[in-house]
Design a protein around this motif. Structure first.
Motif: not given
Length: 261
Positions: A93, A96, A160
């Motif tokens: 991922p 952030d 993804y």
């Protein structure tokens, strides 16, 4: 191989008589090459003659023009150096704290080829693009919008894959996301609102697509991830040597469709 110009009769005699009785050196008209040279050499000679006729160089590997160059020439794709060759691939991922700048999609046809667009300057790439402010960090939403705008294709099974970290020397680092999906519907080619042009849409074997994009070493990880995602979507594995084909402007009977789709 270079065109060395003409050679006089006396010069030919000196060269061929340097090794009496030897067949190592000979001056032969092109039309008499059959039976004297093997296939690879003949292909090199023929390519050299085409290069002289066209006034441009040719590049061969083992006597064959590489698929990437053949595709570029046949479909009007311009050579260009992509900064993506310096990007690093992460199958994780996006952190952030790392802004997401773009999202591009490996869009698979049922036969395992992927969609590439070619713009009016000859630049080719995977469909996708920059996230708009209203999309914030929603790479999936940006992917669906950009693919629809650039190629008029609707997606199914969007997922993804990972991201490439771009750390330019003159600006902040960002993530460039990669996703994969299958074709749900192919519409009629239309104007891309971002560029004002109608893109050509090609179906290309996945690894050849990575070469055409010029991503270098960073392409390997994302291609493998895309192929894994394609299998999970029920997409067939691309046949070896599958051709590069253009999707018809009207979108009907698009190459790569399975019967009944």
């Amino acid at each position: 191989m270079f065109d060395g110009g003409g050679i006089s009769r006396s010069a030919r005699h000196r060269v061929t008589s340097a090794r009496p009785g030897s067949d190592e050196v000979a001056f032969v008209p092109v039309e008499q090459l059959d039976g004297r040279v093997g296939g690879p050499v003949r292909r090199v000679v023929e390519a050299a003659l085409r290069a002289r006729r066209d006034g441009c160089p040719r590049y061969l590997e083992d006597g064959w023009e590489p698929a990437v160059l053949n595709t570029m020439r046949r479909h009007g794709i311009a050579p260009w150096v992509h900064s993506g060759s310096a990007w690093r691939w992460y199958d994780a991922p996006v952190p952030d704290e790392l802004p997401i700048r773009q999202s591009w999609v490996w869009v698979f046809a049922p036969d395992g080829r992927v969609v590439m667009y070619v713009d009016d300057t000859g630049q080719a790439g995977l469909p996708g693009g920059t996230l708009e402010p209203f999309e914030q960090r929603d790479a999936a939403a940006a992917s669906r919008r950009e693919v629809r705008e650039e190629t008029q294709i609707e997606l199914r099974g969007l997922r993804y894959l990972g991201y490439l970290r771009d750390a330019p020397p003159d600006g902040p680092a960002c993530a460039r996301v990669r996703m994969a999906a299958a074709i749900a519907r192919v519409g009629r080619a239309a104007t891309d609102p971002a560029t004002g042009t109608v893109h050509r849409r090609l179906l290309v074997p996945p690894r050849l697509a990575a070469e055409l994009c010029g991503w270098g070493p960073s392409a390997t990880g994302q291609v493998d991830a895309a192929l894994h995602a394609a299998r999970s979507l029920g997409v067939a594995e691309c046949a070896p040597g599958a051709p590069v084909e253009e999707i018809p402007v009207d979108g009907d009977a698009a190459p790569g469709r399975r019967p009944g789709r």
